[in-house]
Design an enzyme around this catalytic site. Structure first.
Site, short mmCIF file in Angstrom:
data_model
loop_
_atom_site.label_atom_id
_atom_site.label_comp_id
_atom_site.label_asym_id
_atom_site.label_seq_id
_atom_site.Cartn_x
_atom_site.Cartn_y
_atom_site.Cartn_z
N ASP A 1 0.86 -1.17 0.00
CA ASP A 1 0.00 0.00 0.00
C ASP A 1 0.90 1.23 0.00
O ASP A 1 2.08 1.16 0.38
CB ASP A 1 -0.88 -0.04 1.25
CG ASP A 1 -1.70 1.21 1.42
OD1 ASP A 1 -2.47 1.54 0.49
OD2 ASP A 1 -1.57 1.87 2.46
N ASP B 1 0.03 5.20 0.92
CA ASP B 1 -0.07 6.18 2.00
C ASP B 1 -0.21 5.49 3.35
O ASP B 1 -1.15 4.72 3.58
CB ASP B 1 -1.26 7.11 1.75
CG ASP B 1 -1.19 7.76 0.37
OD1 ASP B 1 -0.08 8.15 -0.04
OD2 ASP B 1 -2.24 7.87 -0.29
#
Length: 207
Positions: free
Chosen positions: A10, A12
């Site tokens: 992922d 952020d």
């Protein structure tokens, strides 16, 4: 032909420090300590693939050229540390968006596994020998639905979650999770039973 395993990341709050809808290249800052274990994973033969929900596109907060500029910057940060991503996959959709063509149901927004499945097809990856690393249970669910092992990092990893998907690994920081995955990657990656939970209480340095 033997396919590679991957570590899906992922963006952020996982690969980069958490920001609220980052919109500029300088908003993306790598999490502390992630470069050495990422290099170790590449040395072990793992592909490194970014899979990121970016509903800011559907919400009209930034456009595709702005997102592309952010990812050019992110690749430059990683290249400076001797790391190359094998792919970047983005979901631009959200039902609450303001951009009509992006405010639609999709198969790619996590917790759906669409980005991981697409990367698996396009990059020739063995998803059953791969990991998904993220800071939300939606990342864990997407990884599990794609057949991957999963690692939950950040604040969510420190909270008990009696309901919802159970990650294979819970650690406070991304660097810790990557080090543990790299340690296991020192030998040939193997198929796994799902839902093996491994806990650590050690915290990463504050940002």
């Amino acid at each position: 032909m033997t396919t590679r395993a991957a570590v899906f990341l992922d963006r952020d709050g996982t690969l980069t420090e958490p920001r609220h809808y980052p919109r500029r290249p300088e908003d993306l800052v790598l999490q502390p300590g992630v470069a050495p274990p990422l290099r170790a994973l590449r040395d072990a033969g793992y592909a490194l693939v970014l899979v990121t929900n970016q509903s800011g596109l559907a919400r009209g907060l930034f456009d595709r050229p702005a997102l592309d500029a952010m990812h050019v910057h992110l690749r430059a940060l990683l290249t400076a540390s001797g790391i190359a991503l094998d792919g970047i996959y983005v979901c631009p959709h959200h039902l609450d968006g303001t951009v009509p063509e992006l405010s639609v149901p999709c198969e790619c927004r996590k917790p759906a596994p669409g980005m991981l499945l697409r990367a698996g097809r396009e990059l020739g990856l063995d998803l059953n020998r791969s990991w998904m690393v993220g800071d939300f249970l939606t990342d864990v669910e997407a990884g599990q639905r794609a057949g991957c092992r999963t690692a939950l990092v950040g604040d969510a990893a420190l909270r008990e979650t009696p309901e919802g998907p159970r990650p294979d690994l819970r650690v406070a920081g991304t660097a810790q999770a990557l080090r543990e995955i790299a340690r296991r990657a020192a030998g040939p990656p193997a198929a796994h039973p799902h839902h093996q939970l491994i806990r650590t209480t050690r915290r990463s340095p504050p940002c």
